[in-house]
Design an enzyme around this catalytic site. Structure first.
Site, PDB file in Angstrom:
ATOM      1  N   HIS A 375      39.653  54.149  35.780  1.00  0.00           N
ATOM      2  CA  HIS A 375      39.626  52.879  35.061  1.00  0.00           C
ATOM      3  C   HIS A 375      40.317  52.900  33.716  1.00  0.00           C
ATOM      4  O   HIS A 375      40.292  51.901  32.996  1.00  0.00           O
ATOM      5  CB  HIS A 375      38.177  52.426  34.834  1.00  0.00           C
ATOM      6  CG  HIS A 375      37.590  51.716  36.006  1.00  0.00           C
ATOM      7  ND1 HIS A 375      37.722  50.360  36.187  1.00  0.00           N
ATOM      8  CD2 HIS A 375      36.894  52.167  37.067  1.00  0.00           C
ATOM      9  CE1 HIS A 375      37.115  50.011  37.303  1.00  0.00           C
ATOM     10  NE2 HIS A 375      36.600  51.100  37.858  1.00  0.00           N
ATOM     11  N   ARG A 567      35.642  42.585  25.164  1.00  0.00           N
ATOM     12  CA  ARG A 567      35.128  43.575  24.230  1.00  0.00           C
ATOM     13  C   ARG A 567      36.096  43.752  23.059  1.00  0.00           C
ATOM     14  O   ARG A 567      37.311  43.595  23.218  1.00  0.00           O
ATOM     15  CB  ARG A 567      34.940  44.919  24.943  1.00  0.00           C
ATOM     16  CG  ARG A 567      33.705  44.960  25.814  1.00  0.00           C
ATOM     17  CD  ARG A 567      32.429  44.754  25.035  1.00  0.00           C
ATOM     18  NE  ARG A 567      32.121  45.918  24.236  1.00  0.00           N
ATOM     19  CZ  ARG A 567      31.090  46.724  24.443  1.00  0.00           C
ATOM     20  NH1 ARG A 567      30.227  46.458  25.408  1.00  0.00           N
ATOM     21  NH2 ARG A 567      30.873  47.768  23.668  1.00  0.00           N
ATOM     22  N   LYS A 572      42.956  46.309  22.362  1.00  0.00           N
ATOM     23  CA  LYS A 572      43.025  44.927  22.838  1.00  0.00           C
ATOM     24  C   LYS A 572      43.623  44.001  21.768  1.00  0.00           C
ATOM     25  O   LYS A 572      44.000  42.878  22.034  1.00  0.00           O
ATOM     26  CB  LYS A 572      41.643  44.433  23.271  1.00  0.00           C
ATOM     27  CG  LYS A 572      41.120  45.137  24.533  1.00  0.00           C
ATOM     28  CD  LYS A 572      39.721  44.657  24.880  1.00  0.00           C
ATOM     29  CE  LYS A 572      39.101  45.345  26.091  1.00  0.00           C
ATOM     30  NZ  LYS A 572      39.512  44.763  27.393  1.00  0.00           N
ATOM     31  N   THR A 674      40.396  41.820  33.827  1.00  0.00           N
ATOM     32  CA  THR A 674      40.007  40.817  34.815  1.00  0.00           C
ATOM     33  C   THR A 674      39.783  39.481  34.110  1.00  0.00           C
ATOM     34  O   THR A 674      39.829  38.436  34.748  1.00  0.00           O
ATOM     35  CB  THR A 674      38.706  41.227  35.558  1.00  0.00           C
ATOM     36  OG1 THR A 674      37.731  41.619  34.577  1.00  0.00           O
ATOM     37  CG2 THR A 674      38.971  42.369  36.519  1.00  0.00           C
ATOM     38  N   LYS A 678      40.442  35.471  35.241  1.00  0.00           N
ATOM     39  CA  LYS A 678      39.486  34.359  35.176  1.00  0.00           C
ATOM     40  C   LYS A 678      40.069  33.183  34.396  1.00  0.00           C
ATOM     41  O   LYS A 678      39.902  32.025  34.785  1.00  0.00           O
ATOM     42  CB  LYS A 678      38.178  34.828  34.524  1.00  0.00           C
ATOM     43  CG  LYS A 678      37.449  35.902  35.328  1.00  0.00           C
ATOM     44  CD  LYS A 678      36.228  36.416  34.564  1.00  0.00           C
ATOM     45  CE  LYS A 678      36.103  37.918  34.660  1.00  0.00           C
ATOM     46  NZ  LYS A 678      35.153  38.466  33.670  1.00  0.00           N
TER      47      LYS A 678
HETATM   48  C1  LIG Z   1      35.519  39.447  32.785  1.00  0.00           C
HETATM   49  C2  LIG Z   1      34.635  39.923  31.738  1.00  0.00           C
HETATM   50  C3  LIG Z   1      35.039  40.981  30.918  1.00  0.00           C
HETATM   51  C4  LIG Z   1      36.370  41.657  31.046  1.00  0.00           C
HETATM   52  O1  LIG Z   1      37.314  41.016  30.233  1.00  0.00           O
HETATM   53  P1  LIG Z   1      38.741  41.652  29.926  1.00  0.00           P
HETATM   54  O2  LIG Z   1      39.458  40.539  29.257  1.00  0.00           O
HETATM   55  O3  LIG Z   1      39.344  41.998  31.244  1.00  0.00           O
HETATM   56  O4  LIG Z   1      38.518  42.828  29.060  1.00  0.00           O
HETATM   57  C5  LIG Z   1      34.170  41.398  29.924  1.00  0.00           C
HETATM   58  N1  LIG Z   1      32.968  40.819  29.752  1.00  0.00           N
HETATM   59  C6  LIG Z   1      32.566  39.794  30.524  1.00  0.00           C
HETATM   60  C7  LIG Z   1      31.232  39.172  30.257  1.00  0.00           C
HETATM   61  C8  LIG Z   1      33.365  39.321  31.547  1.00  0.00           C
HETATM   62  O5  LIG Z   1      32.943  38.301  32.312  1.00  0.00           O
END
Ligand SMILES: *Cc1c(COP(=O)(O)O)cnc(C)c1O
Length: 843
Positions: A375, A567, A572, A674, A678
């Site tokens: 990961h 996070r 990031k 991810t 979304k």
């Molecule tokens: C999808 C999700 C993440 C991951 O977000 P990234 O932008 O991919 O780091 C982290 N926390 C929650 C609550 C999520 O739903």
């Protein structure tokens, strides 16, 4: 409140016996009232909102149970091949709404509640989510469970039932404050404890070699501690299928109740202390994302859940009369990162020490059983355990790891003769200083498959982090690009978008996300585009109201919603986003009448409690917000809002409202992401670097529907190699210089130049994540974004096409890939019998 039309009516005369778990509105109402009385022990006048929530949750759970038992019965009868998904984290999110969606009874229940004078939305809000994960990794595990059940794949999720999940985040004076997450305090209606399937886990002590009763030499492990694991099961229902799989989480307890010790030795309080020590193992989730901590309790958590799970699997096999020799045929174990990789020596130990197999037999089974998902590319996140700590807690496992390593290094020598440096590099034991066990290497050697989570990530694993292993075992490597479940992140979270989609392309896309492509046919339809904008506006208005009520900040609903929610981590680069905000602010200050596209910058996310720089970035966002939001020159054209306590529940609210999705990690650092999926699936357009799955999102939606910025991975490597000098970018770019100077001068910190000094020093010093190098490209791209937003038709078109082309990023696609590529597992259809009749079995 009208729970019963006539409360003197005797219940048994109304109940339809054969419809105990029926889905009609009448039956649902009846069951709800039953549960309020007989489980919560309340009547409506004194019931709290939580009582109503619990009554509804049990009503829904009853309807799951029927499917769950049918599923378990079918799997048992067929001794079905099963995926065991092992993960230290499952970030499940609230269960009620998702179960209503997957059962297909959301509307009926909504109506039933309405008829009882209750509001389903309010009851959904009442649920405390199980925050048993940090971020992307734990959420991926949850999305995969949804897809496994939806695709009717026999599977079990194995993890830890942390008593305290990820901390709740509060903001005080702009700083993050952590609050204990007491998610279980009001009870958890979704889990069923299974004490009869408890197992024991050994820890510490030493090993001895002795002859057994047949004169064979065997290793005996004499632990100094034994802990009991109790499984808690949660049903995981697929979307509109009868399949309900299981999430099995382990809680740690003392083996004996403390009064046993008290009678034995008289040391009553000492025994109580022992009990507490045992229970500590499943007490709290480590709140670090993308960083390994090396703490003893963390290793104890890992061996604890892994050992419980493997023993559970042998119990299941025994129950189905499958001999242990067939372990690899009965189960494939997917390791979600290295956290569960101690399962490799643990399975060896079980097979050899407890089931009398030979090394070769056991190793043959082990390396056909495990598959490893990597990961991360961040060196600080690669787990390694000091030999001393490891050997103290797991003496037998360390012996086994040494033996695996000896045999493995022989293999390396055979394939690459006279390459001493390679042996040093690949050894499972890092001997460069203090000696460590390298968990990623152990996972590579013990698994038949090694996968990255996005195409670029897998490529970088092969080229860089795991290059030696790629040369050794090229056939093990493969890519499985992450995905997200459209059930939670569309159907449940974005009903307005779903309604609009339903009117144009039906609902097939919920199970086959590629069906969204049909939207492309409407992209030039002005009426449809109008509806699209209308829909987005309504969602944004909800968030405006939410922000007003939670923070008091007034947000302009017509401004662009520019969101970064994830996070907090330097890689990031939330602080790159902040530099953009300050740049826009500086432009306004220099020329208050400048034409500027109004924007609302929304941030959400937690920082690891011990990660100082990440917490300072949160403080910076809030400090910049305090100035920008109040400055009359800004005239409400810019707003900066930090929304506290980002969680799955909150994510569901926020993703649908986004227009611009910030995915700006340093190229080569984000494994997949991810959140990026979304956002785009809900119609946001991405501004992003060529990192993780951004690369594939760009490929799918088309470069004209994506705002690309920043260095590529190759450019990052090349620049580092030739000597990166962040200071030079600062000197040469007046806008960058002004932005940094504003922070450094104390402008955002009441004149205190020291507050953000560590951050500024870092950026101008070594700037590990290369913000200075990417600043200009990012700002110029943001200017293009502002331009594009002013062309409302162009923007809407881009938004629609983003949704239309996101089919690839369903977790159903990911899971299908895993199944076909190397899990080699087929769906099993579940017939729904009337219900499992206890009476039929017992007669
Ligand atoms: C999808 C999700 C993440 C991951 O977000 P990234 O932008 O991919 O780091 C982290 N926390 C929650 C609550 C999520 O739903």
């Amino acid at each position: 409140m009208q729970i019963l039309p006539n409360s003197s009516e005797p219940l048994k005369e109304v109940r339809v016996e054969d419809d105990r778990t029926g889905l009609s509105i009448e039956t649902l109402k009846r069951a709800f009232a039953d549960n309020l009385f007989y489980i919560q022990g309340k009547f409506p006048e004194i019931a709290s909102r939580n009582d109503f929530y619990m009554a509804l949750a049990y009503t829904v759970r009853d309807r799951l149970l029927r499917r769950w038992l049918n599923t378990a019965e079918t799997y048992t009868r067929n001794a079905s091949r099963t995926v065991a998904y092992m993960s230290a984290e499952f970030l499940m999110g609230p269960q009620l709404g998702n179960n209503l969606i997957n059962l297909g009874i959301y509307d009926q229940v909504n109506q039933a509640m309405k008829e009882l004078g209750l509001d389903l939305e309010e009851l959904l809000e009442e649920e405390e989510e199980p925050g048993l994960g940090n971020g992307g990794l734990g959420r991926l595990a949850a999305c995969y469970l949804d897809s496994l059940a939806t695709l009717e794949i026999p599977s079990l999720g194995y993890g830890i039932r942390y008593e305290f999940g990820i901390f709740e985040q509060d903001i005080k004076d702009g700083w993050q404050v952590e609050i204990t997450d007491k998610w279980l305090s009001a009870g958890n209606p979704w889990e069923l404890p299974r004490p009869e399937w408890s197992v024991e886990v050994k820890l510490g002590g030493h090993t001895e070699m002795r002859a057994d009763e047949h004169g064979h030499f065997k290793v005996y492990w004499l632990p100094d501690k034994i802990v009991k694991g109790i499984p808690y099961d949660t049903p995981i229902l697929g979307y509109k299928t009868n399949t309900a799989n299981t999430l099995r989480l382990w809680k740690a307890e003392a083996v004996e109740s403390f009064d046993f010790y008290a009678f034995d030795s008289g040391d009553y309080l000492g025994a109580v202390h022992q009990k507490t020590v045992s229970e500590n193992i499943s007490k709290v989730l480590y709140p670090n994302d993308n960083s390994a901590q090396g703490k003893e309790l963390r290793l104890a958590q890992q061996i604890f859940f892994v050992s419980c799970s493997l023993k559970d699997m042998t119990r299941i096999m025994a129950g189905q009369n499958v001999p242990l020799e067939q372990f690899a045929d009965k189960f494939v174990i997917q390791l979600n990162d290295t956290h569960p990789s101690v399962a490799i020596p643990e399975l060896m130990r079980l097979l050899i020490d407890e089931h009398n197999m030979t090394w070769d037999q056991a190793w043959g089974i082990t390396k056909k059983t495990f598959a490893y998902t990597n990961h991360t590319l961040l060196p600080e996140a690669l787990e390694r355990w000091p030999i001393s700590l490891f050997g103290r807690m797991l003496p037998r496992h360390l012996e086994i790891i040494y033996e695996i390593n000896n045999r493995f290094l022989d293999e390396v020598r055979m394939k690459f003769p006279d390459d001493v440096d390679r042996l040093r590099r690949m050894s499972l034991i890092d001997e460069s200083g203090e000696r460590y066990v390298r968990m990623a290497f152990l996972a590579c050697v013990g698994s038949y498959s090694i996968n990255g989570v996005a195409a670029l990530h897998t490529e970088l694993l092969q080229k860089d982090v795991l290059h030696d292993f790629y040369e050794m075992y090229p056939e093990k490597f493969n890519n499985k690009t992450n995905g997200i479940t459209p059930r939670r992140f569309m159907v449940l979270s974005n009903p307005r978008l779903c309604k609009l989609l339903h009117s144009k392309i039906g609902d097939e896309w919920v199970k086959n996300l590629y069906e969204l492509r049909k939207l492309e046919g409407f992209v030039d339809d002005p009426e449809f585009r109008h509806q699209w904008r209308q829909m987005k506006q309504e969602i944004k208005q909800d968030v405006v109201d939410y922000i007003k009520s939670t923070t008091g900040i007034n947000v302009n609903v017509n401004s662009m919603f520019d969101i970064q929610a994830k996070r907090f981590h330097e890689y990031k680069r939330q602080h790159l986003n902040v530099l953009h905000i300050i740049t826009l602010y500086n432009r306004i200050k220099a020329n208050p009448n400048i034409e500027i596209t109004p924007r609302t910058f929304l941030f959400g996310g937690k920082a690891a409690p011990g990660y100082y720089m990440a917490k300072l970035i949160i403080k910076l966002i809030n400090s910049v917000g305090d100035i920008v939001n109040r400055d009359p020159d800004v005239r409400d054209r810019l707003k900066v809002v930090f929304l506290k306590d980002f969680s799955v529940k909150f994510a569901q609210k926020i993703y649908p409202a986004a227009e611009l999705s910030e995915q700006i990690s340093t190229a080569g650092k984000e494994a997949s992401g991810t959140g990026n999926m979304k956002f785009a699936l809900n119609g946001a357009i991405t501004i992003g670097t060529l990192d993780g799955a951004n690369v594939e999102i760009l490929e799918e939606v088309g470069a004209e529907n994506f705002f690309l910025c920043g260095l590529t991975t190759e450019e990052v490597y090349a620049l580092k190699a030739k000597g990166y000098k962040p200071w030079e970018y600062y000197k040469k770019d007046p806008e960058l210089k002004l932005a940094i100077d504003r922070i450094a001068s104390g402008f955002f910190s009441h004149g205190d130049p020291n507050l953000f000094k560590p951050l500024v020093d870092h950026l101008l010093g070594n700037d590990q994540y290369m913000l200075m190098a990417d600043y200009r490209s990012y700002i110029d791209t943001q200017d293009e974004v502002s331009q594009a937003y002013r062309d409302i038709d162009r923007w809407t078109r881009m938004s629609i096409l983003n949704v239309a082309r996101m089919g690839k990023f369903s977790s159903d696609r990911s899971i299908r890939d895993y199944c076909e590529d190397f899990w080699k597992i087929q769906p099993v259809k579940i017939d729904l019998k009337q219900y499992v009749e206890a009476t039929a079995i017992l007669h």
